[in-house]
Design a protein around this motif. Structure first.
Motif, mmCIF file in Angstrom:
data_model
loop_
_atom_site.group_PDB
_atom_site.id
_atom_site.type_symbol
_atom_site.label_atom_id
_atom_site.label_comp_id
_atom_site.label_asym_id
_atom_site.label_seq_id
_atom_site.Cartn_x
_atom_site.Cartn_y
_atom_site.Cartn_z
ATOM 1 N N PHE A 107 0.833 -1.206 0.000
ATOM 2 C CA PHE A 107 0.000 0.000 0.000
ATOM 3 C C PHE A 107 0.870 1.259 0.000
ATOM 4 O O PHE A 107 0.661 2.175 -0.800
ATOM 5 N N PHE A 108 1.870 1.303 0.887
ATOM 6 C CA PHE A 108 2.756 2.475 0.940
ATOM 7 C C PHE A 108 3.603 2.579 -0.321
ATOM 8 O O PHE A 108 3.832 3.669 -0.841
ATOM 9 N N GLU A 109 4.065 1.438 -0.819
ATOM 10 C CA GLU A 109 4.890 1.451 -2.020
ATOM 11 C C GLU A 109 4.089 1.920 -3.240
ATOM 12 O O GLU A 109 4.557 2.749 -4.028
ATOM 13 N N THR A 110 2.872 1.410 -3.364
ATOM 14 C CA THR A 110 2.066 1.667 -4.561
ATOM 15 C C THR A 110 1.469 3.059 -4.594
ATOM 16 O O THR A 110 1.453 3.724 -5.646
ATOM 17 N N PHE A 111 0.984 3.530 -3.460
ATOM 18 C CA PHE A 111 0.243 4.793 -3.451
ATOM 19 C C PHE A 111 1.071 6.001 -3.025
ATOM 20 O O PHE A 111 0.634 7.138 -3.198
ATOM 21 N N ILE A 112 2.255 5.765 -2.456
ATOM 22 C CA ILE A 112 3.087 6.900 -2.029
ATOM 23 C C ILE A 112 4.450 6.886 -2.697
ATOM 24 O O ILE A 112 4.821 7.828 -3.405
ATOM 25 N N LEU A 113 5.224 5.821 -2.522
ATOM 26 C CA LEU A 113 6.600 5.826 -3.018
ATOM 27 C C LEU A 113 6.668 5.838 -4.543
ATOM 28 O O LEU A 113 7.396 6.651 -5.135
ATOM 29 N N SER A 114 5.933 4.946 -5.189
ATOM 30 C CA SER A 114 6.029 4.862 -6.653
ATOM 31 C C SER A 114 5.622 6.152 -7.358
ATOM 32 O O SER A 114 6.334 6.616 -8.257
ATOM 33 N N ASN A 135 -2.253 -20.290 -0.904
ATOM 34 C CA ASN A 135 -1.472 -21.190 -1.760
ATOM 35 C C ASN A 135 -0.114 -20.609 -2.126
ATOM 36 O O ASN A 135 0.665 -21.253 -2.841
ATOM 37 N N LEU A 136 0.159 -19.413 -1.654
ATOM 38 C CA LEU A 136 1.402 -18.727 -2.023
ATOM 39 C C LEU A 136 2.519 -19.107 -1.051
ATOM 40 O O LEU A 136 2.741 -18.459 -0.031
ATOM 41 N N SER A 137 3.234 -20.177 -1.364
ATOM 42 C CA SER A 137 4.383 -20.533 -0.524
ATOM 43 C C SER A 137 5.522 -19.529 -0.718
ATOM 44 O O SER A 137 6.375 -19.371 0.144
ATOM 45 N N ARG A 138 5.528 -18.876 -1.855
ATOM 46 C CA ARG A 138 6.479 -17.803 -2.130
ATOM 47 C C ARG A 138 5.712 -16.542 -2.499
ATOM 48 O O ARG A 138 4.663 -16.637 -3.126
ATOM 49 N N PRO A 139 6.174 -15.360 -2.116
ATOM 50 C CA PRO A 139 7.411 -15.109 -1.395
ATOM 51 C C PRO A 139 7.364 -15.670 0.028
ATOM 52 O O PRO A 139 6.298 -15.777 0.626
ATOM 53 N N SER A 140 8.524 -16.020 0.535
ATOM 54 C CA SER A 140 8.633 -16.612 1.863
ATOM 55 C C SER A 140 8.406 -15.547 2.934
ATOM 56 O O SER A 140 8.398 -14.342 2.656
ATOM 57 N N VAL A 141 8.237 -16.005 4.157
ATOM 58 C CA VAL A 141 8.073 -15.080 5.285
ATOM 59 C C VAL A 141 9.298 -14.166 5.393
ATOM 60 O O VAL A 141 9.170 -12.954 5.573
ATOM 61 N N ASN A 142 10.490 -14.741 5.278
ATOM 62 C CA ASN A 142 11.710 -13.923 5.362
ATOM 63 C C ASN A 142 11.757 -12.875 4.256
ATOM 64 O O ASN A 142 12.156 -11.725 4.482
ATOM 65 N N GLU A 143 11.333 -13.255 3.054
ATOM 66 C CA GLU A 143 11.347 -12.310 1.937
ATOM 67 C C GLU A 143 10.371 -11.159 2.174
ATOM 68 O O GLU A 143 10.649 -10.011 1.822
ATOM 69 N N ILE A 144 9.247 -11.464 2.795
ATOM 70 C CA ILE A 144 8.280 -10.400 3.076
ATOM 71 C C ILE A 144 8.816 -9.446 4.135
ATOM 72 O O ILE A 144 8.638 -8.225 4.038
ATOM 73 N N TYR A 145 9.492 -9.972 5.134
ATOM 74 C CA TYR A 145 10.106 -9.073 6.130
ATOM 75 C C TYR A 145 11.209 -8.217 5.474
ATOM 76 O O TYR A 145 11.398 -7.054 5.832
ATOM 77 N N GLN A 146 11.938 -8.785 4.520
ATOM 78 C CA GLN A 146 12.927 -7.995 3.776
ATOM 79 C C GLN A 146 12.252 -6.907 2.954
ATOM 80 O O GLN A 146 12.743 -5.780 2.851
ATOM 81 N N TYR A 147 11.105 -7.239 2.380
ATOM 82 C CA TYR A 147 10.312 -6.272 1.624
ATOM 83 C C TYR A 147 9.864 -5.127 2.533
ATOM 84 O O TYR A 147 9.973 -3.949 2.174
ATOM 85 N N ARG A 148 9.397 -5.464 3.712
ATOM 86 C CA ARG A 148 8.978 -4.423 4.665
ATOM 87 C C ARG A 148 10.154 -3.517 5.018
ATOM 88 O O ARG A 148 10.019 -2.283 5.059
ATOM 89 N N ALA A 149 11.309 -4.103 5.261
ATOM 90 C CA ALA A 149 12.487 -3.308 5.627
ATOM 91 C C ALA A 149 12.899 -2.381 4.478
ATOM 92 O O ALA A 149 13.266 -1.219 4.702
ATOM 93 N N TYR A 150 12.828 -2.868 3.267
ATOM 94 C CA TYR A 150 13.193 -2.078 2.084
ATOM 95 C C TYR A 150 12.266 -0.876 1.936
ATOM 96 O O TYR A 150 12.717 0.267 1.741
ATOM 97 N N VAL A 151 10.966 -1.114 2.042
ATOM 98 C CA VAL A 151 9.996 -0.033 1.903
ATOM 99 C C VAL A 151 10.074 0.930 3.087
ATOM 100 O O VAL A 151 9.989 2.154 2.916
ATOM 101 N N ASP A 152 10.270 0.414 4.283
ATOM 102 C CA ASP A 152 10.385 1.290 5.455
ATOM 103 C C ASP A 152 11.580 2.230 5.327
ATOM 104 O O ASP A 152 11.494 3.421 5.650
ATOM 105 N N GLU A 153 12.693 1.710 4.865
ATOM 106 C CA GLU A 153 13.873 2.557 4.677
ATOM 107 C C GLU A 153 13.591 3.664 3.664
ATOM 108 O O GLU A 153 13.938 4.835 3.878
ATOM 109 N N ALA A 154 12.934 3.304 2.564
ATOM 110 C CA ALA A 154 12.609 4.298 1.543
ATOM 111 C C ALA A 154 11.593 5.317 2.065
ATOM 112 O O ALA A 154 11.685 6.513 1.751
ATOM 113 N N MET A 155 10.651 4.858 2.857
ATOM 114 C CA MET A 155 9.632 5.760 3.405
ATOM 115 C C MET A 155 10.239 6.750 4.393
ATOM 116 O O MET A 155 9.896 7.942 4.399
#
Length: 383
Positions: A47-54, A89-109
Motif C-alpha cells: 500500500f505504501f509502495e504503490t500509493f506513495i513511493l512509486s 497457496n502462495l508458498s512464495r514469497p517466503s516469510v523472510n522475503e516479506i520481512y525484507q520487503y517491509r524493511a526495504y519499503v520502510d527505509e525508503a519511506m
C-alpha cells in the motif's frame, strides 16, 4: 509525534502482533475471509509502495514487480491480482522475503518522509496509517481463527486478554428522547469517507442497554432452545443455522457438559460475565427477538454511545451499510476503499479488544455480511 515516528510505530506494531507465531502459522488460510498473516504484512507494505513511493518518491525502484499481483487486495484500478481464495497457496514469497520487503519499503519511506510533503501525500500517508491499523485488527482475528481451528488449540499468548477490566457498570437501560439529531463525523482530523457527510436524522424514543449481552445470558438462549426455534430467526438466518449446523457462537465447545471457548490464551472455561463474542448478525437478531427486544440502528447507537462504555466488541446494528447523504467516491483507486462495498452488508459500531489504540471513534462505521463472525462481535439491546 512526527510523521516518521508515527509511521515507524504503526509498522512495528504489525510485526509485534506476529512475534508469537511459528513460520508455518504465517501461511495458513482456512477460509476465504481469513488471509495468511504474511499476506497482511506484504499487503500493508505494498500500500505504501504503490500509493506513495512509486508516484511521489523520485527515483524509487519497486522492490519486486510481481508483488503488485500478489499483494493487491481489491483495487481494480491498480491491475490484476491473485484471487482472494488463493492467498494461502502462495508458498512464495517466503516469510523472510516479506520481512525484507517491509524493511526495504520502510527505509525508503523514512527517507521520503524527511522531504517536504505536499498535502495530497500527507492525506495518503494518514490513510495508509489507518489502513495498516485496520489490518492489525484483521491480523489478530485471522491469527485467532487459524489457531482456533487447529485441533491442538495452540496458545497465541497466555497474556492476551479478550475482556476489558471495566468494572462497576450497573445493568439497566438509558432512555433517549425523540428528536432530530446530527450523525456523522464533524471534526478536522482523519475519518473514512463512509463517515461523511454529517446529516440530520429523526429518532423516536428508545431505551438502550448500558451493558453488552454476556456469555451467561447467551447460554440461557441456547438452553431455551434458541438455535432450534425458527420463530426467532430471519428466514435466511434459519437457513444458515440448518445448513451449517450452528448451535453456539464461534469457538464454543461443550465438553463433558461444560462450556469452553477458544481464546488467544488457549482453550478455557467460558467466562460467564464476559460479553458474548464471535456471533453473526443472524444470531444477534435471534437473541434480541428471543428477549422481546431488538438491535439498535447505527444512528441510535451513535447518539447514545456517549452515555455508555463501548470498545470491547464490535456491536451489530439493524442498519444496512449504505452511503450517507452527499457521499462521493474519490477518483482512482482510493475511491474503491469503501463505496463499492455498500450493498448486502450490515453496519457494526464501536470497536473491539483487537482494535489498535487510537483507531476508534463514535462515528466509525464497520461493516460485514450477516453470516460472518470471526471478528469480536457482540450484542447491545434496545427496547
Amino acid at each position: 509525534m512526527t510523521l516518521v515516528e508515527e509511521y515507524l510505530q504503526i509498522r512495528k506494531y504489525s510485526e509485534q502482533i506476529c512475534e508469537p507465531l511459528q513460520t508455518e502459522d504465517y501461511v495458513v488460510q482456512p477460509i476465504v475471509d481469513v488471509s495468511p498473516p504474511k499476506w497482511h504484512l506484504g499487503h500493508t507494505t505494498w500500500f505504501f509502495e504503490t500509493f506513495i513511493l512509486s508516484p511521489y518518491s523520485v527515483n524509487y525502484q519497486v522492490y519486486n514487480d510481481e508483488y503488485n499481483f500478489v499483494f493487491n487486495s481489491y483495487y481494480e484500478t491498480v491491475g490484476n491480482r491473485v484471487i482472494r481464495t488463493d492467498r494461502g497457496n502462495l508458498s512464495r514469497p517466503s516469510v523472510n522475503e516479506i520481512y525484507q520487503y517491509r524493511a526495504y519499503v520502510d527505509e525508503a519511506m523514512v527517507k521520503f518522509l524527511a522531504t517536504t510533503l505536499i498535502d495530497e501525500v500527507k492525506e495518503l500517508l494518514i490513510l495508509g496509517f489507518n489502513h495498516e491499523q485496520q489490518h492489525q485488527e484483521l491480523l489478530l482475528t485471522d491469527i485467532k481463527y487459524i489457531l482456533g481451528n487447529n485441533p491442538l488449540f495452540p496458545t497465541y499468548s497466555k497474556n492476551q486478554k479478550e475482556v476489558l477490566t471495566v468494572g462497576g457498570i450497573e445493568p439497566g437501560f438509558i432512555n433517549i428522547s425523540e428528536g432530530v439529531y446530527e450523525i456523522g463525523y464533524a471534526g478536522a482530523d482523519f475519518s473514512f469517507d463512509n463517515e461523511l457527510n454529517r446529516h440530520k436524522v429523526y429518532l423516536h424514543d428508545f431505551s438502550i442497554s448500558k451493558t453488552l449481552v454476556s456469555n451467561a445470558e447467551f447460554i440461557e438462549f441456547i438452553s431455551a432452545g434458541g438455535y432450534e426455534n425458527f420463530n426467532f430467526w430471519h428466514a435466511e438466518g434459519w437457513d444458515w443455522v440448518k445448513n451449517n449446523s450452528i448451535s453456539a457462537p464461534m469457538y464454543w465447545h461443550l465438553i463433558d457438559g461444560k462450556w469452553f471457548n477458544y481464546t488467544l490464551a488457549g482453550l478455557l472455561p467460558i467466562d460467564l460475565t464476559a460479553p458474548v463474542s464471535h456471533i453473526s448478525y443472524y444470531e444477534a437478531y435471534a437473541f434480541a427477538s428471543w428477549k422481546g427486544m431488538r438491535l439498535p440502528t447505527e444512528f441510535e447507537w451513535e447518539i447514545a454511545a456517549e452515555h455508555f462504555n463501548w470498545g470491547e466488541r464490535w456491536e451489530w446494528t439493524e442498519s444496512a451499510y449504505l452511503p450517507y447523504p452527499g457521499f462521493s467516491k474519490a477518483p482512482g483507486a482510493i475511491g474503491e476503499y469503501n463505496g463499492k462495498f455498500m450493498v448486502n452488508q450490515k453496519v457494526l459500531r464501536g470497536a473491539s479488544i483487537a482494535t489498535p489504540e487510537n483507531h476508534s471513534r463514535i462515528t466509525y462505521r464497520n461493516f460485514f455480511h450477516p453470516h460472518l463472525r470471526w471478528q469480536y462481535t457482540g450484542i447491545r439491546l434496545v427496547k
